[in-house]
Scaffold this motif. Structure first.
Motif, PDB file in Angstrom:
ATOM      1  N   ALA A 111      56.011  18.270  49.635  1.00 51.28           N
ATOM      2  CA  ALA A 111      56.455  19.405  50.448  1.00 51.28           C
ATOM      3  C   ALA A 111      55.483  20.571  50.331  1.00 51.28           C
ATOM      4  CB  ALA A 111      57.850  19.841  50.002  1.00 51.28           C
ATOM      5  N   LEU A 112      55.600  21.505  51.255  1.00 50.55           N
ATOM      6  CA  LEU A 112      54.819  22.733  51.188  1.00 50.55           C
ATOM      7  C   LEU A 112      55.447  23.732  50.231  1.00 50.55           C
ATOM      8  CD1 LEU A 112      53.993  23.212  54.980  1.00 50.55           C
ATOM      9  CD2 LEU A 112      52.490  22.338  53.179  1.00 50.55           C
ATOM     10  N   THR A 113      56.713  23.520  49.885  1.00 48.40           N
ATOM     11  CA  THR A 113      57.460  24.443  49.028  1.00 48.40           C
ATOM     12  C   THR A 113      57.119  24.215  47.561  1.00 48.40           C
ATOM     13  OG1 THR A 113      59.257  24.304  50.629  1.00 48.40           O
ATOM     14  CG2 THR A 113      59.783  25.270  48.484  1.00 48.40           C
ATOM     15  N   SER A 114      56.960  25.300  46.826  1.00 47.81           N
ATOM     16  CA  SER A 114      56.698  25.202  45.394  1.00 47.81           C
ATOM     17  C   SER A 114      57.924  24.637  44.676  1.00 47.81           C
ATOM     18  CB  SER A 114      56.349  26.570  44.818  1.00 47.81           C
ATOM     19  OG  SER A 114      57.447  27.453  44.922  1.00 47.81           O
ATOM     20  N   ASP A 115      57.728  24.077  43.510  1.00 46.59           N
ATOM     21  CA  ASP A 115      58.832  23.480  42.764  1.00 46.59           C
ATOM     22  C   ASP A 115      59.965  24.473  42.528  1.00 46.59           C
ATOM     23  OD1 ASP A 115      60.075  21.338  41.098  1.00 46.59           O
ATOM     24  OD2 ASP A 115      59.757  22.829  39.524  1.00 46.59           O
ATOM     25  N   LEU A 116      59.628  25.700  42.181  1.00 52.68           N
ATOM     26  CA  LEU A 116      60.650  26.705  41.902  1.00 52.68           C
ATOM     27  C   LEU A 116      61.165  27.409  43.151  1.00 52.68           C
ATOM     28  CD1 LEU A 116      59.131  28.260  38.665  1.00 52.68           C
ATOM     29  CD2 LEU A 116      61.046  26.665  38.855  1.00 52.68           C
ATOM     30  N   GLY A 117      60.586  27.105  44.311  1.00 58.19           N
ATOM     31  CA  GLY A 117      61.038  27.704  45.558  1.00 58.19           C
ATOM     32  C   GLY A 117      60.816  29.205  45.614  1.00 58.19           C
ATOM     33  N   LEU A 118      59.641  29.649  45.184  1.00 50.72           N
ATOM     34  CA  LEU A 118      59.354  31.081  45.115  1.00 50.72           C
ATOM     35  C   LEU A 118      58.881  31.677  46.441  1.00 50.72           C
ATOM     36  CD1 LEU A 118      57.525  31.163  41.669  1.00 50.72           C
ATOM     37  CD2 LEU A 118      59.860  31.887  42.182  1.00 50.72           C
ATOM     38  N   GLU A 119      58.745  30.870  47.466  1.00 51.54           N
ATOM     39  CA  GLU A 119      58.279  31.363  48.748  1.00 51.54           C
ATOM     40  C   GLU A 119      59.178  32.498  49.242  1.00 51.54           C
ATOM     41  OE1 GLU A 119      56.414  27.705  47.903  1.00 51.54           O
ATOM     42  OE2 GLU A 119      58.510  28.233  47.813  1.00 51.54           O
ATOM     43  N   LEU A 120      58.583  33.413  49.986  1.00 53.35           N
ATOM     44  CA  LEU A 120      59.343  34.523  50.574  1.00 53.35           C
ATOM     45  C   LEU A 120      59.628  34.180  52.024  1.00 53.35           C
ATOM     46  CD1 LEU A 120      57.861  36.164  48.199  1.00 53.35           C
ATOM     47  CD2 LEU A 120      58.159  38.081  49.697  1.00 53.35           C
ATOM     48  N   ASP A 121      60.875  34.010  52.354  1.00 51.18           N
ATOM     49  CA  ASP A 121      61.286  33.757  53.728  1.00 51.18           C
ATOM     50  C   ASP A 121      61.975  35.028  54.202  1.00 51.18           C
ATOM     51  OD1 ASP A 121      61.805  32.559  56.141  1.00 51.18           O
ATOM     52  OD2 ASP A 121      63.511  31.403  55.419  1.00 51.18           O
ATOM     53  N   LEU A 122      61.264  35.817  55.000  1.00 54.10           N
ATOM     54  CA  LEU A 122      61.751  37.132  55.406  1.00 54.10           C
ATOM     55  C   LEU A 122      62.011  37.179  56.904  1.00 54.10           C
ATOM     56  CD1 LEU A 122      59.199  39.376  53.457  1.00 54.10           C
ATOM     57  CD2 LEU A 122      61.464  38.635  52.715  1.00 54.10           C
ATOM     58  N   ALA A 123      62.979  37.980  57.285  1.00 53.68           N
ATOM     59  CA  ALA A 123      63.187  38.251  58.704  1.00 53.68           C
ATOM     60  C   ALA A 123      61.890  38.832  59.249  1.00 53.68           C
ATOM     61  CB  ALA A 123      64.341  39.226  58.878  1.00 53.68           C
ATOM     62  N   SER A 124      61.598  38.552  60.495  1.00 51.50           N
ATOM     63  CA  SER A 124      60.319  38.973  61.084  1.00 51.50           C
ATOM     64  C   SER A 124      60.039  40.461  60.899  1.00 51.50           C
ATOM     65  CB  SER A 124      60.283  38.622  62.572  1.00 51.50           C
ATOM     66  OG  SER A 124      60.272  37.228  62.735  1.00 51.50           O
ATOM     67  N   ALA A 125      61.048  41.301  61.103  1.00 51.65           N
ATOM     68  CA  ALA A 125      60.840  42.747  60.959  1.00 51.65           C
ATOM     69  C   ALA A 125      60.444  43.110  59.530  1.00 51.65           C
ATOM     70  CB  ALA A 125      62.100  43.505  61.368  1.00 51.65           C
ATOM     71  N   ASN A 126      61.083  42.498  58.550  1.00 54.22           N
ATOM     72  CA  ASN A 126      60.739  42.767  57.147  1.00 54.22           C
ATOM     73  C   ASN A 126      59.353  42.230  56.807  1.00 54.22           C
ATOM     74  OD1 ASN A 126      63.168  44.038  56.684  1.00 54.22           O
ATOM     75  ND2 ASN A 126      64.158  42.208  55.883  1.00 54.22           N
ATOM     76  N   ALA A 127      59.016  41.060  57.348  1.00 57.22           N
ATOM     77  CA  ALA A 127      57.698  40.480  57.087  1.00 57.22           C
ATOM     78  C   ALA A 127      56.596  41.352  57.687  1.00 57.22           C
ATOM     79  CB  ALA A 127      57.626  39.064  57.649  1.00 57.22           C
ATOM     80  N   ILE A 128      56.816  41.839  58.897  1.00 59.57           N
ATOM     81  CA  ILE A 128      55.834  42.721  59.543  1.00 59.57           C
ATOM     82  C   ILE A 128      55.684  44.001  58.719  1.00 59.57           C
ATOM     83  CG2 ILE A 128      55.363  44.111  61.618  1.00 59.57           C
ATOM     84  CD1 ILE A 128      55.033  41.059  62.081  1.00 59.57           C
ATOM     85  N   ALA A 129      56.799  44.559  58.256  1.00 62.18           N
ATOM     86  CA  ALA A 129      56.748  45.771  57.432  1.00 62.18           C
ATOM     87  C   ALA A 129      56.005  45.500  56.119  1.00 62.18           C
ATOM     88  CB  ALA A 129      58.156  46.282  57.156  1.00 62.18           C
ATOM     89  N   LEU A 130      56.212  44.325  55.533  1.00 58.04           N
ATOM     90  CA  LEU A 130      55.501  43.977  54.298  1.00 58.04           C
ATOM     91  C   LEU A 130      53.999  43.888  54.563  1.00 58.04           C
ATOM     92  CD1 LEU A 130      55.453  43.155  51.315  1.00 58.04           C
ATOM     93  CD2 LEU A 130      55.868  40.791  52.053  1.00 58.04           C
ATOM     94  N   LEU A 131      53.611  43.235  55.641  1.00 54.72           N
ATOM     95  CA  LEU A 131      52.189  43.134  55.979  1.00 54.72           C
ATOM     96  C   LEU A 131      51.581  44.520  56.196  1.00 54.72           C
ATOM     97  CD1 LEU A 131      52.343  40.053  58.359  1.00 54.72           C
ATOM     98  CD2 LEU A 131      51.229  40.135  56.120  1.00 54.72           C
ATOM     99  N   GLU A 132      52.298  45.370  56.909  1.00 55.00           N
ATOM    100  CA  GLU A 132      51.801  46.729  57.131  1.00 55.00           C
ATOM    101  C   GLU A 132      51.724  47.500  55.815  1.00 55.00           C
ATOM    102  OE1 GLU A 132      54.552  48.115  60.091  1.00 55.00           O
ATOM    103  OE2 GLU A 132      53.281  47.404  61.743  1.00 55.00           O
ATOM    104  N   GLY A 133      52.718  47.289  54.953  1.00 54.35           N
ATOM    105  CA  GLY A 133      52.705  47.936  53.642  1.00 54.35           C
ATOM    106  C   GLY A 133      51.520  47.507  52.793  1.00 54.35           C
ATOM    107  N   LEU A 134      51.080  46.269  52.995  1.00 52.38           N
ATOM    108  CA  LEU A 134      49.918  45.759  52.266  1.00 52.38           C
ATOM    109  C   LEU A 134      48.602  46.138  52.945  1.00 52.38           C
ATOM    110  CD1 LEU A 134      51.212  42.175  51.391  1.00 52.38           C
ATOM    111  CD2 LEU A 134      50.848  44.081  49.800  1.00 52.38           C
ATOM    112  N   GLY A 135      48.721  46.839  54.072  1.00 49.67           N
ATOM    113  CA  GLY A 135      47.520  47.238  54.796  1.00 49.67           C
ATOM    114  C   GLY A 135      46.906  46.099  55.580  1.00 49.67           C
ATOM    115  N   LEU A 136      47.722  45.131  55.977  1.00 49.73           N
ATOM    116  CA  LEU A 136      47.246  43.975  56.741  1.00 49.73           C
ATOM    117  C   LEU A 136      47.738  44.067  58.175  1.00 49.73           C
ATOM    118  CD1 LEU A 136      48.046  41.233  54.089  1.00 49.73           C
ATOM    119  CD2 LEU A 136      45.797  42.169  54.632  1.00 49.73           C
ATOM    120  N   ARG A 137      47.067  43.355  59.052  1.00 49.96           N
ATOM    121  CA  ARG A 137      47.508  43.310  60.448  1.00 49.96           C
ATOM    122  C   ARG A 137      48.866  42.616  60.501  1.00 49.96           C
ATOM    123  NH1 ARG A 137      43.709  40.933  64.562  1.00 49.96           N
ATOM    124  NH2 ARG A 137      45.258  41.935  65.858  1.00 49.96           N
ATOM    125  N   PRO A 138      49.775  43.156  61.260  1.00 50.81           N
ATOM    126  CA  PRO A 138      51.130  42.579  61.311  1.00 50.81           C
ATOM    127  C   PRO A 138      51.233  41.371  62.235  1.00 50.81           C
ATOM    128  CG  PRO A 138      51.035  44.562  62.642  1.00 50.81           C
ATOM    129  CD  PRO A 138      49.681  44.418  61.991  1.00 50.81           C
TER     130      PRO A 138
END
Length: 192
Positions: A111-138
């Motif tokens: 699978a693409l998922t890590s054994d511990l399931g640490l992936e971040l599955d965020l609603a699109s609005a939260n993911a875009i805000a996280l990318l912007e917070g990191l200074g990345l293109r949304p």
């Protein structure tokens, strides 16, 4: 819609091992995972998967906490199953079970998922805000080298910007996810 942040490696860009299993083996595998979950107190299989017909043929399971020999015994020591489970354990990933509807075959792969399931599955609005917070293109799809993300996270201005965007709570989870990238020099943070 949601966007999932995960660690990807060069091995994810290759086809990887795959095994075809039968319904008897699948039932035995699911039973084994449930028993081991109870015995060890470790959730190895999503309990909801058994209730839904689609999910009973499409799920991911943890195999890293289990002995390779105990798992592959269920599959009559098939060489292709050994390859899948061994690769999943080596890469600290789950295994994915899925049914190909056209042929009806039941497949097992890393699978693409890590054994511990640490992936971040965020609603699109939260993911875009996280990318912007990191200074990345949304963008809804992208990737960035691990060292670059770590450098950004160590910058206090980036942490303040993330707090301003209301996503500072996700930075700790992102740190945990990045910690899993140390095992492979080809690791990158990927989102889609």
């Amino acid at each position: 819609m949601s966007i999932t942040f995960r660690i990807a490696t060069a091995a994810d860009d290759q086809p990887g091992p795959r095994a075809i299993i039968n319904a008897r083996q699948l039932a035995a595998f699911r039973s084994f995972l449930r028993e081991e979950s109870i015995r060890t107190g470790t959730l190895l299989l999503d309990p909801d998967a058994a209730e839904d017909e689609f999910l009973s043929y499409h799920f991911e399971a943890r195999v890293c906490p289990l002995a390779l020999a105990a798992i592959v015994r269920i599959f009559d020591f098939q060489a292709d199953v050994i390859s899948v489970v061994e690769e999943a354990q080596f890469r600290c990933r789950r295994v994915s079970v899925y049914r190909t509807e056209e042929t009806g075959t039941i497949n097992l792969k890393v699978a693409l998922t890590s054994d511990l399931g640490l992936e971040l599955d965020l609603a699109s609005a939260n993911a875009i805000a996280l990318l912007e917070g990191l200074g990345l293109r949304p963008d809804s799809v992208g990737e960035i080298p691990i060292d670059t993300v770590r450098a950004r996270l160590s910058n206090p201005a980036v942490r303040r910007r993330a707090a301003h965007h209301g996503v500072a709570a996700y930075l700790g989870r992102l740190d945990q996810l990045l910690a899993t990238a140390d095992a492979d020099d080809t690791s990158r943070l990927e989102w889609a």
